[in-house]
Design a protein around this motif. Structure first.
Motif, PDB file in Angstrom:
ATOM      1  N   TYR A  57       0.839  -1.201   0.000  1.00 26.71           N
ATOM      2  CA  TYR A  57       0.000   0.000   0.000  1.00 26.71           C
ATOM      3  C   TYR A  57       0.874   1.252   0.000  1.00 26.71           C
ATOM      4  O   TYR A  57       0.664   2.176  -0.767  1.00 26.71           O
ATOM      5  CB  TYR A  57      -0.935  -0.014   1.217  1.00 26.71           C
ATOM      6  N   HIS A  58       1.869   1.283   0.868  1.00 31.02           N
ATOM      7  CA  HIS A  58       2.722   2.464   0.981  1.00 31.02           C
ATOM      8  C   HIS A  58       3.617   2.654  -0.247  1.00 31.02           C
ATOM      9  O   HIS A  58       3.854   3.782  -0.679  1.00 31.02           O
ATOM     10  CB  HIS A  58       3.578   2.385   2.251  1.00 31.02           C
ATOM     11  N   LEU A  59       4.099   1.564  -0.798  1.00 31.95           N
ATOM     12  CA  LEU A  59       4.995   1.668  -1.955  1.00 31.95           C
ATOM     13  C   LEU A  59       4.251   2.026  -3.240  1.00 31.95           C
ATOM     14  O   LEU A  59       4.852   2.519  -4.185  1.00 31.95           O
ATOM     15  CB  LEU A  59       5.769   0.360  -2.139  1.00 31.95           C
ATOM     16  N   SER A  60       2.944   1.778  -3.259  1.00 35.07           N
ATOM     17  CA  SER A  60       2.185   2.077  -4.478  1.00 35.07           C
ATOM     18  C   SER A  60       1.231   3.262  -4.318  1.00 35.07           C
ATOM     19  O   SER A  60       0.528   3.626  -5.252  1.00 35.07           O
ATOM     20  CB  SER A  60       1.386   0.836  -4.904  1.00 35.07           C
ATOM     21  N   ASN A  61       1.231   3.891  -3.145  1.00 35.16           N
ATOM     22  CA  ASN A  61       0.342   5.018  -2.880  1.00 35.16           C
ATOM     23  C   ASN A  61       0.907   6.286  -3.537  1.00 35.16           C
ATOM     24  O   ASN A  61       1.920   6.831  -3.111  1.00 35.16           O
ATOM     25  CB  ASN A  61       0.209   5.213  -1.362  1.00 35.16           C
ATOM     26  N   GLU A  62       0.256   6.754  -4.572  1.00 37.93           N
ATOM     27  CA  GLU A  62       0.739   7.914  -5.325  1.00 37.93           C
ATOM     28  C   GLU A  62       0.476   9.244  -4.607  1.00 37.93           C
ATOM     29  O   GLU A  62       1.030  10.271  -4.982  1.00 37.93           O
ATOM     30  CB  GLU A  62       0.076   7.946  -6.703  1.00 37.93           C
ATOM     31  N   HIS A  63      -0.358   9.229  -3.594  1.00 37.28           N
ATOM     32  CA  HIS A  63      -0.765  10.474  -2.937  1.00 37.28           C
ATOM     33  C   HIS A  63       0.145  10.888  -1.782  1.00 37.28           C
ATOM     34  O   HIS A  63       0.062  12.019  -1.315  1.00 37.28           O
ATOM     35  CB  HIS A  63      -2.204  10.351  -2.423  1.00 37.28           C
ATOM     36  N   ASN A  64       0.996   9.992  -1.319  1.00 36.14           N
ATOM     37  CA  ASN A  64       1.868  10.303  -0.186  1.00 36.14           C
ATOM     38  C   ASN A  64       3.299   9.889  -0.482  1.00 36.14           C
ATOM     39  O   ASN A  64       3.544   8.828  -1.058  1.00 36.14           O
ATOM     40  CB  ASN A  64       1.389   9.583   1.086  1.00 36.14           C
ATOM     41  N   ALA A  65       4.238  10.719  -0.058  1.00 36.53           N
ATOM     42  CA  ALA A  65       5.656  10.408  -0.224  1.00 36.53           C
ATOM     43  C   ALA A  65       6.046   9.262   0.710  1.00 36.53           C
ATOM     44  O   ALA A  65       5.419   9.044   1.742  1.00 36.53           O
ATOM     45  CB  ALA A  65       6.503  11.637   0.075  1.00 36.53           C
ATOM     46  N   ASN A  87      13.558   9.395   7.800  1.00 37.42           N
ATOM     47  CA  ASN A  87      13.416  10.815   7.456  1.00 37.42           C
ATOM     48  C   ASN A  87      14.002  11.173   6.094  1.00 37.42           C
ATOM     49  O   ASN A  87      14.072  12.351   5.741  1.00 37.42           O
ATOM     50  CB  ASN A  87      14.036  11.722   8.531  1.00 37.42           C
ATOM     51  N   GLU A  88      14.429  10.191   5.333  1.00 36.48           N
ATOM     52  CA  GLU A  88      14.973  10.438   3.992  1.00 36.48           C
ATOM     53  C   GLU A  88      13.871  10.146   2.976  1.00 36.48           C
ATOM     54  O   GLU A  88      13.367   9.025   2.890  1.00 36.48           O
ATOM     55  CB  GLU A  88      16.176   9.529   3.737  1.00 36.48           C
ATOM     56  N   LYS A  89      13.483  11.181   2.227  1.00 36.25           N
ATOM     57  CA  LYS A  89      12.440  10.990   1.221  1.00 36.25           C
ATOM     58  C   LYS A  89      12.994  10.177   0.066  1.00 36.25           C
ATOM     59  O   LYS A  89      14.070  10.466  -0.472  1.00 36.25           O
ATOM     60  CB  LYS A  89      11.941  12.347   0.710  1.00 36.25           C
ATOM     61  N   LEU A  90      12.264   9.153  -0.327  1.00 36.45           N
ATOM     62  CA  LEU A  90      12.700   8.269  -1.399  1.00 36.45           C
ATOM     63  C   LEU A  90      12.159   8.750  -2.747  1.00 36.45           C
ATOM     64  O   LEU A  90      11.027   9.224  -2.837  1.00 36.45           O
ATOM     65  CB  LEU A  90      12.223   6.844  -1.136  1.00 36.45           C
TER      66      LEU A  90
END
Length: 198
Positions: free
Chosen positions: A125-133, A138-141
C-alpha cells in the motif's frame, strides 16, 4: 534449571522424528546428535539449535515459539534468531489478515491503537500510494528508489518461499514429512508466490 538439549529431544520425540532422520538433515551423525541430546556433548553453537528447530517445526509460528522459550529460559546464554521469512512478512501481501490497525505513541507519550479503513500495515500500500511520499529514516525516497525497493521485497519473498519449498522437498525425500503434507504446503507456497508476483 532449563536444559536446552533435553528440551530439543523432548520436542523432537513429540513430533515423532527419529534422531537418525533429524541428524541427516542437520548434517551430523546420529551418535553425535544423541550425545548432544543426552548431555554427553555440548551444543556446538546457536546455529545448530536453529537448524534443529527448523527440522522439527511445522511453520514459522512454531519455530519462533521455540526460539522465544529458549531465549527466555536460557537466561541470555542463547540468543537465537527468529524466522521472519514467511508468515509474518507475507501477511502484509495477502488477504489472510486484515492489516488495518496501527499502534503508536501520541504527543503525550500514551500508547494508542487506531483503526483504519485501508491497509496501513501493508508495505505494498505504501509503496504504491501515489498520494503520499515514502520515507526511510526521514529520507524521502525517489520514485525509482521506491520501485527498486518493491522489486527487492518481491524477489526476497519469492526466494524465501522457493527455499522453503526446496527444504520441504528435502524433508520429504528423507521421510520426515509425507507426500500429503508436502502437496498441501507446495500448493500454499505456489498460491502465495503468485499473489506476491501479481
Amino acid at each position: 534449571m532449563f536444559n536446552v538439549s533435553q528440551y530439543l529431544k523432548e520436542k523432537r520425540m513429540e513430533k515423532g522424528f527419529s534422531a537418525n532422520k533429524v541428524a541427516k538433515v542437520i548434517g551430523v551423525s546420529q551418535g553425535h546428535l544423541s550425545g548432544i541430546e543426552n548431555g554427553r556433548k555440548n551444543i556446538p553453537n546457536e546455529k545448530f539449535i536453529e537448524k534443529y528447530l527448523q527440522v522439527i517445526s511445522s511453520n514459522s509460528k512454531e519455530y519462533n515459539a521455540h526460539v522465544d522459550l529458549i531465549n527466555k529460559e536460557s537466561m541470555g546464554k542463547y540468543q537465537l534468531g527468529y524466522n521472519v521469512t514467511t508468515d509474518s512478512m507475507i501477511s502484509a501481501f495477502s488477504d489472510e489478515e486484515v492489516a488495518d490497525r496501527h499502534t503508536f505513541h501520541n504527543k503525550e507519550g500514551d500508547l494508542v491503537e487506531r483503526g483504519f479503513e485501508f491497509p496501513i500495515n501493508d508495505l505494498n500500500y505504501h509503496l504504491s500510494n501515489e498520494h503520499n511520499a515514502v520515507f526511510y529514516k526521514n529520507e524521502k525516497l525517489t520514485d525509482n528508489q521506491v520501485s527498486d525497493i518493491e522489486k527487492l521485497i518481491k524477489e526476497y519473498l519469492v526466494n524465501s518461499y522457493e527455499m522453503r519449498e526446496n527444504t520441504l522437498r528435502d524433508l520429504n525425500k528423507e521421510g520426515l514429512i509425507d507426500d500429503k503434507i508436502l502437496d498441501e504446503e507446495v500448493k500454499t507456497i505456489t498460491r502465495k508466490i503468485k499473489r506476491i508476483k501479481y
